[in-house]
Design an enzyme around this catalytic site. Structure first.
Site, short mmCIF file in Angstrom:
data_model
loop_
_atom_site.label_atom_id
_atom_site.label_comp_id
_atom_site.label_asym_id
_atom_site.label_seq_id
_atom_site.Cartn_x
_atom_site.Cartn_y
_atom_site.Cartn_z
N ARG A 83 0.82 -1.21 0.00
CA ARG A 83 0.00 0.00 0.00
C ARG A 83 0.85 1.26 0.00
O ARG A 83 0.31 2.36 0.07
CB ARG A 83 -0.89 0.00 1.22
CG ARG A 83 -2.34 -0.43 0.91
CD ARG A 83 -3.10 -0.34 2.17
NE ARG A 83 -4.52 -0.21 2.03
CZ ARG A 83 -5.38 -1.23 2.02
NH1 ARG A 83 -4.95 -2.46 2.04
NH2 ARG A 83 -6.67 -0.99 2.00
N ARG A 109 -21.35 -0.48 1.14
CA ARG A 109 -20.87 -1.85 1.37
C ARG A 109 -21.33 -2.37 2.73
O ARG A 109 -21.33 -1.63 3.72
CB ARG A 109 -19.34 -1.84 1.30
CG ARG A 109 -18.72 -3.20 1.60
CD ARG A 109 -17.34 -3.32 1.07
NE ARG A 109 -16.39 -2.38 1.66
CZ ARG A 109 -15.15 -2.24 1.23
NH1 ARG A 109 -14.72 -2.94 0.21
NH2 ARG A 109 -14.33 -1.38 1.82
#
Ligand code: AMP
Length: 214
Positions: A87, A124
């Site tokens: 990341r 979500r």
């Protein structure tokens, strides 16, 4: 053999990684899932990570490297799909140092229009038991609040609310996006359009992986 699946939060990495694991026999390594498991069992790592994750920030690289090593060990000789690692540039270099250059076959960028990302994340819902992912409008569970796969409860992850999403997208831009050039320079970068419905994205992604001979 390792494939890195990268993209902004909400790009659909988890959904695609599950499909690749199920249909192409890859071992999916999701560092987010691994951290959530540590939180669930109340380990020291979990305690360290919990508030950082709830705020949408990145957990320290040293913690992630330990998690990555043990997950890779557990994968044995299976092809590996990395979901959520690296990341940032330091993590990309650490991965390179850990496994060597030849083992990473591709870094696939699941590219989704910026405007869609926030909507995808805030809608979500995630199963507390098995981690399966739903969307209140685009792919709802058959019974509201109940996982189709295991019957677990569906929740909104603490880092999926609108405020945290801003932080996560900003961190993606500042920290994660530079890894795209890192992999471009190594000749490993591939882009897949992630804006279509999941089955269409999967068709493109699996075609790409097969064409690479992975
Ligand atoms: P994800 O499930 O991939 O969206 O990850 C959820 C959260 O876990 C992230 O917002 C970070 O706080 C943490 N996390 C997951 N993977 C990493 C990573 N490679 N480096 C740092 N933090 C991570």
């Amino acid at each position: 053999m390792i494939v890195v699946l990268t993209g902004a939060p909400g790009a659909g990495k988890g959904t695609q990684a599950d499909l690749i694991a199920e249909k192409l026999g890859y071992k999916k390594i999701s560092t987010g899932d691994a951290l959530r498991r540590q939180i669930q069992i109340g380990s020291d790592i979990g305690k360290q990570a919990q508030s950082i994750m709830a705020e949408g920030r990145l957990v320290p690289d040293s913690v992630l490297l330990g998690i990555l090593k043990s997950e890779l060990d557990a994968a044995g000789s299976k092809p590996v799909l990395l979901d959520g690692y690296p990341r940032n540039l330091a993590q990309a270099k650490a991965l390179q140092d850990l496994v060597g250059t030849g083992l990473i076959k591709a870094a696939v960028h699941l590219d989704v229009d910026y405007q869609s990302l926030a909507n995808r994340i805030t809608g979500r819902r995630t199963c507390v038991q098995c981690g399966a992912s739903y969307h209140v409008a685009n792919s709802p569970a058959r019974v509201e609040g109940v996982c189709d796969k295991c019957g677990g409860s569906l929740i909104q992850r603490p880092d999926d609310d609108a405020e945290k999403v801003k932080t996560r997208l900003q961190i993606y831009e500042n920290d994660t996006r530079p890894i795209l050039d890192f992999y471009r320079d190594l000749g490993l970068y591939h882009r897949v359009d992630g804006n279509s419905p999941a089955p269409k994205v999967f068709a493109e992604l699996s075609g790409l992986l097969q064409s690479l001979g992975t």
